[in-house]
Design an enzyme around this catalytic site. Structure first.
Site, PDB file in Angstrom:
ATOM      1  N   TYR A  32       4.784   5.505  10.665  1.00 25.19           N
ATOM      2  CA  TYR A  32       5.110   4.102  10.934  1.00 25.19           C
ATOM      3  C   TYR A  32       5.908   3.410   9.827  1.00 25.19           C
ATOM      4  O   TYR A  32       6.172   2.209   9.916  1.00 25.19           O
ATOM      5  CB  TYR A  32       3.836   3.302  11.236  1.00 25.19           C
ATOM      6  CG  TYR A  32       2.741   3.388  10.191  1.00 25.19           C
ATOM      7  CD1 TYR A  32       2.775   2.600   9.046  1.00 25.19           C
ATOM      8  CD2 TYR A  32       1.667   4.252  10.366  1.00 25.19           C
ATOM      9  CE1 TYR A  32       1.767   2.670   8.099  1.00 25.19           C
ATOM     10  CE2 TYR A  32       0.646   4.328   9.423  1.00 25.19           C
ATOM     11  CZ  TYR A  32       0.700   3.532   8.288  1.00 25.19           C
ATOM     12  OH  TYR A  32      -0.306   3.609   7.354  1.00 25.19           O
ATOM     13  N   ARG A  76       0.858  -1.181   0.000  1.00 26.08           N
ATOM     14  CA  ARG A  76       0.000   0.000   0.000  1.00 26.08           C
ATOM     15  C   ARG A  76       0.894   1.229   0.000  1.00 26.08           C
ATOM     16  O   ARG A  76       1.424   1.633   1.025  1.00 26.08           O
ATOM     17  CB  ARG A  76      -0.922  -0.016   1.230  1.00 26.08           C
ATOM     18  CG  ARG A  76      -1.630   1.304   1.465  1.00 26.08           C
ATOM     19  CD  ARG A  76      -2.692   1.220   2.529  1.00 26.08           C
ATOM     20  NE  ARG A  76      -2.251   0.743   3.824  1.00 26.08           N
ATOM     21  CZ  ARG A  76      -1.569   1.457   4.724  1.00 26.08           C
ATOM     22  NH1 ARG A  76      -1.210   2.684   4.449  1.00 26.08           N
ATOM     23  NH2 ARG A  76      -1.245   0.931   5.888  1.00 26.08           N
ATOM     24  N   HIS A  92      -3.539   4.331   4.795  1.00 26.27           N
ATOM     25  CA  HIS A  92      -4.603   3.353   5.044  1.00 26.27           C
ATOM     26  C   HIS A  92      -5.950   3.941   4.640  1.00 26.27           C
ATOM     27  O   HIS A  92      -6.739   3.321   3.936  1.00 26.27           O
ATOM     28  CB  HIS A  92      -4.613   2.957   6.518  1.00 26.27           C
ATOM     29  CG  HIS A  92      -5.724   2.025   6.888  1.00 26.27           C
ATOM     30  ND1 HIS A  92      -5.750   0.707   6.502  1.00 26.27           N
ATOM     31  CD2 HIS A  92      -6.863   2.238   7.586  1.00 26.27           C
ATOM     32  CE1 HIS A  92      -6.859   0.139   6.949  1.00 26.27           C
ATOM     33  NE2 HIS A  92      -7.548   1.051   7.610  1.00 26.27           N
TER      34      HIS A  92
END
Length: 363
Positions: A270, A257, A261
């Protein structure tokens, strides 16, 4: 169906756009010529254009939220092209490329994210269930549908799309129990995009996710999810197994990805820039473009036509989104049940009375 060795995956098209042999999988895409490859390429380009346009709409305040699929185009387009029209798709909230390929109306696609609808399209119009927000729930729905197909002695099948994070949910594991027990004609399609929101896949899966399915008695395969040909071949194999009465198959499409998100997420918190850069080198669209241009199947004029088509689609999405009329408060009660009932009507009347207590309220 082969269960690949841990850490390996099936690949037919390298990140450099080189076609490589994969015994056992090559025959399943032997019919895919230049025209079919260009169609796959165009669908991936348009899917990305829809995604970037919807992300821009959210940033501009036109929609409330959007779940980007940037980087996962090959996994979605390759798999849905392996299905028949009568096969039924059960996706999560990120399978907008699948919905596009099945013919969903673009305005309908965006309406729920703008807050103009309680759900999306009519599932029976395109053979795709509306987006499932509850993580993994759609896997149970897909198995139930597939069991119905088997009981009806139909050769239609179903497919459940979910992410790596969903494999830690009870629903997905329970779905595999039922699918194996009833030899349900279903494909479990896991898009391992490496992050369950902000949690890296290594925290919940110390071994490849595809290794889990054989414990339920379900054969599995791990494919390069950024390779549209490998995904197409694996899904065709799984579909053939399901139609011939051999039961379910689990596919782990290893992808990434590249976006957030959702548009409310900040992935820089992150993951590193270096990690993202490394995966950009494996971009699914770039590799197919390189292959097509290298083989002479796509020239500058053809590329310009694809890009122009994608821009027209993006304009349709934007115009449809901005043209949506604001919903009225009492429309919330429409289509909750198939038939009217006293309980719902009482709630509607109570809410209408509440609105009427304000100046200009709807009654």
């Amino acid at each position: 169906m082969l269960l690949t060795h841990s850490g390996e995956y099936v690949q037919l098209l390298t990140p450099d756009g080189e076609r490589v042999a994969a015994p056992g999988f090559d025959p399943w895409v032997a019919d895919v010529g230049d025209d079919e490859l260009r169609s796959l390429y165009e669908d991936m380009v348009i899917s990305r254009r829809i995604d970037t346009e919807a992300t821009a709409l959210q940033r501009q305040g036109e929609i409330g939220l959007w779940p980007p699929l940037l980087g996962q185009e090959a996994a979605q387009v390759g798999s849905v092209h392996a299905l028949r029209r009568a096969d039924f798709v059960f996706g999560s909230y990120r399978e907008n490329a699948v919905a596009y390929c099945r013919g969903v109306d673009l305005t309908t696609m965006i309406s729920v994210w703008r807050g103009n609808a309680n759900t999306g399209w009519n599932p029976y119009d395109i053979g795709v269930a509306t987006p499932a927000i509850i993580i993994g729930a759609q896997s149970l729905h897909a198995v139930g549908y597939a069991m119905g197909c088997r009981f009806d002695e139909s050769d239609d099948i179903s497919i459940a799309y979910f992410g790596d994070g969903a494999t830690s949910q009870g629903d997905v594991n329970e779905a595999m129990v039922f699918a194996a027990s009833y030899a349900a004609p279903v494909i479990f399609f896991c898009q391992n995009n490496h992050y369950a929101i902000s949690e890296p896949v290594g925290l919940q899966a110390v071994k490849p996710i595809a290794d889990r399915a054989p414990g339920f008695g379900i054969p599995s395969v791990r494919v390069d999810g950024n390779d549209v040909l490998a995904v197409l071949a694996a899904t065709r194999i799984a579909a053939d197994r399901a139609r011939s009465g051999q039961g379910p198959t689990f596919i782990e499409a290893v992808t990434y990805r590249m976006g957030a998100h959702t548009t409310s997420d900040d992935p820089t918190r992150y993951r590193t820039d270096e990690e993202l850069a490394a995966w950009r080198e494996k971009d699914p669209i770039d590799r197919l473009r390189t292959y097509l241009t290298g083989s002479g199947a796509l020239d500058e004029a053809g590329e310009a036509e694809v890009q122009a088509h994608s821009d027209r689609i993006a304009k349709q999405l934007r115009d449809g989104c901005r043209g949506l009329a604001d919903p009225q408060p009492l429309e919330f009660f429409d289509a909750v049940y198939a038939e009217p009932n006293a309980h719902l009507e009482r709630q509607r009347n109570q809410y209408a009375a509440y609105l009427a207590s304000f100046d200009g309220g709807e009654s």
